[in-house]
Design a protein around this motif. Structure first.
Motif, PDB file in Angstrom:
ATOM      1  N   LYS A  89      38.172  -4.664  -2.066  1.00 39.56           N
ATOM      2  CA  LYS A  89      39.186  -5.257  -1.487  1.00 39.56           C
ATOM      3  C   LYS A  89      39.622  -4.991  -0.291  1.00 39.56           C
ATOM      4  CE  LYS A  89      41.962  -6.300  -5.960  1.00 39.56           C
ATOM      5  NZ  LYS A  89      43.605  -6.119  -6.382  1.00 39.56           N
ATOM      6  N   ILE A  90      39.336  -3.796   0.193  1.00 43.55           N
ATOM      7  CA  ILE A  90      39.687  -3.260   1.481  1.00 43.55           C
ATOM      8  C   ILE A  90      38.484  -4.176   2.465  1.00 43.55           C
ATOM      9  CG2 ILE A  90      39.301  -1.355   3.280  1.00 43.55           C
ATOM     10  CD1 ILE A  90      40.862   0.483   0.930  1.00 43.55           C
ATOM     11  N   LEU A  91      37.232  -3.917   1.999  1.00 43.82           N
ATOM     12  CA  LEU A  91      36.117  -4.563   2.632  1.00 43.82           C
ATOM     13  C   LEU A  91      36.415  -5.906   2.868  1.00 43.82           C
ATOM     14  CD1 LEU A  91      33.080  -2.362   1.061  1.00 43.82           C
ATOM     15  CD2 LEU A  91      34.134  -2.325   3.394  1.00 43.82           C
ATOM     16  N   GLU A  92      36.793  -6.795   1.889  1.00 46.35           N
ATOM     17  CA  GLU A  92      37.176  -8.331   1.998  1.00 46.35           C
ATOM     18  C   GLU A  92      38.062  -8.347   2.959  1.00 46.35           C
ATOM     19  OE1 GLU A  92      37.766  -9.402  -1.895  1.00 46.35           O
ATOM     20  OE2 GLU A  92      35.783  -9.067  -2.566  1.00 46.35           O
ATOM     21  N   ALA A  93      39.403  -7.760   3.131  1.00 46.72           N
ATOM     22  CA  ALA A  93      40.351  -7.788   3.829  1.00 46.72           C
ATOM     23  C   ALA A  93      39.957  -7.474   5.242  1.00 46.72           C
ATOM     24  CB  ALA A  93      41.639  -7.174   3.505  1.00 46.72           C
ATOM     25  N   ALA A  94      39.085  -6.507   5.534  1.00 35.57           N
ATOM     26  CA  ALA A  94      38.596  -6.080   7.020  1.00 35.57           C
ATOM     27  C   ALA A  94      37.650  -7.226   7.348  1.00 35.57           C
ATOM     28  CB  ALA A  94      37.937  -4.778   6.736  1.00 35.57           C
ATOM     29  N   LEU A  95      36.655  -7.561   6.442  1.00 30.20           N
ATOM     30  CA  LEU A  95      35.797  -8.489   6.925  1.00 30.20           C
ATOM     31  C   LEU A  95      36.388  -9.799   7.455  1.00 30.20           C
ATOM     32  CD1 LEU A  95      33.227  -9.675   7.270  1.00 30.20           C
ATOM     33  CD2 LEU A  95      32.996 -10.483   4.679  1.00 30.20           C
ATOM     34  N   LYS A  96      37.587 -10.251   6.614  1.00 32.96           N
ATOM     35  CA  LYS A  96      38.340 -11.574   6.795  1.00 32.96           C
ATOM     36  C   LYS A  96      38.989 -11.250   8.290  1.00 32.96           C
ATOM     37  CE  LYS A  96      41.916 -14.780   5.051  1.00 32.96           C
ATOM     38  NZ  LYS A  96      42.912 -14.769   4.129  1.00 32.96           N
ATOM     39  N   ARG A  97      39.533 -10.137   8.692  1.00 32.05           N
ATOM     40  CA  ARG A  97      40.475 -10.004   9.806  1.00 32.05           C
ATOM     41  C   ARG A  97      39.502  -9.820  11.094  1.00 32.05           C
ATOM     42  NH1 ARG A  97      45.357  -9.272  12.058  1.00 32.05           N
ATOM     43  NH2 ARG A  97      46.441  -9.756   9.939  1.00 32.05           N
ATOM     44  N   PHE A  98      38.447  -9.070  11.014  1.00 26.79           N
ATOM     45  CA  PHE A  98      37.319  -8.777  11.828  1.00 26.79           C
ATOM     46  C   PHE A  98      36.634 -10.322  12.270  1.00 26.79           C
ATOM     47  CE2 PHE A  98      35.831  -4.330  10.208  1.00 26.79           C
ATOM     48  CZ  PHE A  98      37.048  -3.901  10.772  1.00 26.79           C
ATOM     49  N   MET A  99      36.281 -11.054  11.365  1.00 32.01           N
ATOM     50  CA  MET A  99      35.815 -12.347  11.604  1.00 32.01           C
ATOM     51  C   MET A  99      36.718 -13.364  12.305  1.00 32.01           C
ATOM     52  SD  MET A  99      33.529 -13.539   8.395  1.00 32.01           S
ATOM     53  CE  MET A  99      32.982 -14.821   9.018  1.00 32.01           C
ATOM     54  N   HIS A 100      38.081 -13.076  12.153  1.00 31.73           N
ATOM     55  CA  HIS A 100      39.068 -13.998  12.896  1.00 31.73           C
ATOM     56  C   HIS A 100      39.394 -13.477  14.281  1.00 31.73           C
ATOM     57  CE1 HIS A 100      42.126 -17.124  12.718  1.00 31.73           C
ATOM     58  NE2 HIS A 100      42.987 -16.317  13.201  1.00 31.73           N
ATOM     59  N   TYR A 101      39.736 -12.034  14.228  1.00 33.06           N
ATOM     60  CA  TYR A 101      40.267 -11.633  15.461  1.00 33.06           C
ATOM     61  C   TYR A 101      38.971 -10.759  16.099  1.00 33.06           C
ATOM     62  CZ  TYR A 101      44.644 -12.905  13.366  1.00 33.06           C
ATOM     63  OH  TYR A 101      45.729 -13.501  12.833  1.00 33.06           O
ATOM     64  N   GLY A 102      38.070 -10.312  15.513  1.00 33.93           N
ATOM     65  CA  GLY A 102      37.171  -9.454  16.271  1.00 33.93           C
ATOM     66  C   GLY A 102      37.514  -8.257  15.815  1.00 33.93           C
ATOM     67  N   ALA A 103      36.364  -7.249  15.538  1.00 36.61           N
ATOM     68  CA  ALA A 103      36.578  -5.861  14.774  1.00 36.61           C
ATOM     69  C   ALA A 103      37.224  -5.119  15.978  1.00 36.61           C
ATOM     70  CB  ALA A 103      35.131  -5.248  14.863  1.00 36.61           C
ATOM     71  N   GLY A 104      37.091  -5.121  17.373  1.00 40.49           N
ATOM     72  CA  GLY A 104      37.623  -4.326  18.239  1.00 40.49           C
ATOM     73  C   GLY A 104      39.120  -4.605  18.435  1.00 40.49           C
ATOM     74  N   LYS A 105      39.614  -5.588  18.254  1.00 33.08           N
ATOM     75  CA  LYS A 105      41.009  -5.886  18.181  1.00 33.08           C
ATOM     76  C   LYS A 105      41.786  -5.734  16.814  1.00 33.08           C
ATOM     77  CE  LYS A 105      40.303  -9.233  21.989  1.00 33.08           C
ATOM     78  NZ  LYS A 105      40.601 -10.496  22.675  1.00 33.08           N
ATOM     79  N   THR A 106      41.281  -5.521  15.882  1.00 34.50           N
ATOM     80  CA  THR A 106      41.902  -5.226  14.652  1.00 34.50           C
ATOM     81  C   THR A 106      42.463  -3.942  14.361  1.00 34.50           C
ATOM     82  OG1 THR A 106      40.764  -7.062  13.577  1.00 34.50           O
ATOM     83  CG2 THR A 106      41.565  -5.495  12.024  1.00 34.50           C
ATOM     84  N   THR A 107      43.431  -3.695  13.834  1.00 28.88           N
ATOM     85  CA  THR A 107      43.814  -2.206  13.445  1.00 28.88           C
ATOM     86  C   THR A 107      43.692  -1.871  12.076  1.00 28.88           C
ATOM     87  OG1 THR A 107      46.336  -2.682  13.422  1.00 28.88           O
ATOM     88  CG2 THR A 107      45.489  -2.468  15.500  1.00 28.88           C
ATOM     89  N   MET A 108      43.996  -0.735  11.694  1.00 28.89           N
ATOM     90  CA  MET A 108      44.067  -0.343  10.454  1.00 28.89           C
ATOM     91  C   MET A 108      45.297  -0.614   9.685  1.00 28.89           C
ATOM     92  SD  MET A 108      41.379   1.139   9.349  1.00 28.89           S
ATOM     93  CE  MET A 108      41.184   2.571   8.045  1.00 28.89           C
TER      94      MET A 108
END
Length: 204
Positions: A12-31
């Motif tokens: 679930k964490i991986l899926e949530a991270a993937l969704k946010r990374f793809m929308h906002y970019g990995a660098g702009k996403t926070t934990m």
């Protein structure tokens, strides 16, 4: 916590991270943002991943495995020629990079840690086995005329990889993802190389 629940939460964490990374970019996403999406504490994320880098790498490994499985399915096809398979593999790679471009795919290539380098070596070996299989298929069907499919497989892999890294070497060391123009140039060169390569090993 049961093992299966741990695995389920990690996914679930991986899926949530993937969704946010793809929308906002990995660098702009926070934990914190990922934790908010999951409605859990940030401490819960750190139970599974030591930091955002570890989470980012895990996401890349997850989509990378799916990507490689798709490549291997294509490499195993028996209804088309080996030449067609080579070009289809390039097309799959293009689609993958375009779909996941916001995940900072090339960032991992700059990671010199032993853990990542071991993964890179494993991926290279897997790709070599896959490409050699395609060459052997071409030999078995009479499409290719080569006595050493293993050597041809590694030569093709190294040549394609060389074009990729040559293109990246023109970019600043801080580059995270190739720009569209740079990526398209590398793809065009790889297609041309494949055309010349296949022509050279085709049975006359």
């Amino acid at each position: 916590m049961l093992a299966e629940n741990k695995d389920e939460m990690r996914e679930k964490i991986l899926e949530a991270a993937l969704k946010r990374f793809m929308h906002y970019g990995a660098g702009k996403t926070t934990m914190n943002e990922i934790a908010d999406d999951l409605r859990c504490s940030k401490a819960s994320l750190y139970y599974y991943f030591s930091d955002k880098k570890a989470l980012h790498n895990a996401v890349l490994m997850k989509i990378g495995e799916t990507f490689f499985q798709e490549l291997e399915v294509e490499a195993d096809r028996t209804d088309i020629t080996s030449e067609e398979i080579f070009f289809n593999l390039i097309a799959i790679k293009i689609q993958f990079v375009e779909r996941f471009s916001r995940l900072e795919l090339f960032k991992i290539l700059n990671d010199k840690s032993e853990e990542i380098q071991q993964i890179v070596r494993s991926v290279e070996e897997r790709e070599y086995v896959m490409l050699t299989k395609v060459v052997k298929k071409g030999v078995d069907t009479g499409e290719f005329d080569v006595a050493n499919p293993e050597e041809i497989g590694i030569l093709y892999k190294d040549a394609m990889e060389g074009l990729r890294f040559a293109g990246m070497s023109c970019m600043p060391e801080s580059i995270i993802d190739l720009d569209k123009e740079g990526f398209e140039k590398i793809v065009a060169q790889q297609k041309l190389l494949t055309e010349i390569f296949v022509r050279g090993i085709k049975k006359q």
